[in-house]
Design a protein around this motif. Sequence first.
Motif, mmCIF file in Angstrom:
data_model
loop_
_atom_site.group_PDB
_atom_site.id
_atom_site.type_symbol
_atom_site.label_atom_id
_atom_site.label_comp_id
_atom_site.label_asym_id
_atom_site.label_seq_id
_atom_site.Cartn_x
_atom_site.Cartn_y
_atom_site.Cartn_z
ATOM 1 N N VAL A 1 3.701 -10.734 -1.689
ATOM 2 C CA VAL A 1 4.342 -9.654 -0.950
ATOM 3 C C VAL A 1 3.491 -9.316 0.267
ATOM 4 C CG1 VAL A 1 5.086 -7.241 -1.058
ATOM 5 C CG2 VAL A 1 5.387 -8.732 -3.049
ATOM 6 N N LEU A 2 4.121 -9.240 1.412
ATOM 7 C CA LEU A 2 3.460 -8.872 2.652
ATOM 8 C C LEU A 2 3.104 -7.389 2.595
ATOM 9 C CD1 LEU A 2 3.024 -10.515 5.327
ATOM 10 C CD2 LEU A 2 5.047 -9.380 6.192
ATOM 11 N N ASP A 3 1.849 -7.036 2.933
ATOM 12 C CA ASP A 3 1.485 -5.619 2.869
ATOM 13 C C ASP A 3 1.933 -4.893 4.140
ATOM 14 O OD1 ASP A 3 -0.474 -5.936 4.862
ATOM 15 O OD2 ASP A 3 -2.154 -5.712 3.502
ATOM 16 N N ASP A 4 1.672 -3.578 4.195
ATOM 17 C CA ASP A 4 2.164 -2.779 5.316
ATOM 18 C C ASP A 4 1.491 -3.118 6.645
ATOM 19 O OD1 ASP A 4 -0.281 -1.711 4.511
ATOM 20 O OD2 ASP A 4 0.319 0.364 4.857
ATOM 21 N N LYS A 5 0.406 -3.889 6.623
ATOM 22 C CA LYS A 5 -0.251 -4.331 7.858
ATOM 23 C C LYS A 5 0.116 -5.771 8.206
ATOM 24 C CE LYS A 5 -4.084 -1.135 7.558
ATOM 25 N NZ LYS A 5 -5.534 -0.953 7.496
ATOM 26 N N GLY A 6 1.041 -6.347 7.479
ATOM 27 C CA GLY A 6 1.482 -7.709 7.766
ATOM 28 C C GLY A 6 0.600 -8.787 7.181
ATOM 29 N N ARG A 7 -0.249 -8.422 6.225
ATOM 30 C CA ARG A 7 -1.176 -9.390 5.635
ATOM 31 C C ARG A 7 -0.628 -9.933 4.326
ATOM 32 N NH1 ARG A 7 -6.150 -5.278 5.815
ATOM 33 N NH2 ARG A 7 -4.597 -4.260 4.525
ATOM 34 N N VAL A 8 -1.063 -11.143 4.045
ATOM 35 C CA VAL A 8 -0.754 -11.769 2.758
ATOM 36 C C VAL A 8 -1.980 -12.567 2.333
ATOM 37 C CG1 VAL A 8 0.316 -13.843 3.762
ATOM 38 C CG2 VAL A 8 0.940 -13.119 1.465
#
Length: 94
Positions: A9-16
């Motif tokens: 799942v992509l986090d709220d900062k766009g990281r995976v």
Amino acid sequence: MAGKGIYKVLDDKGRVLIPRQLRAAAGMQHGDIIKLAVQKGVVTAQKVELIEVGDQSPQAVEAYVFSTVRTMEKQTLLSLAARLISLLEENSKE
């Protein structure tokens, strides 16, 4: 590494997070330069040894600096750090 894909799942900062087994299979380690690109709507991540000639984007420069620092001798790193601190102090006085 064949088989089913791994879902993240992509986090709220766009990281995976790239899972350990995928990093190992791709030969990726901490501090490596990873080139991200989009090809036909697919995001790719590729370990690279060199930055493309002429790419002076902040991200490319940062990746180059981090990869270079990994190979420097301790004394060279200390000298570089001292010079950077000096530059920061000069700029903060302005």
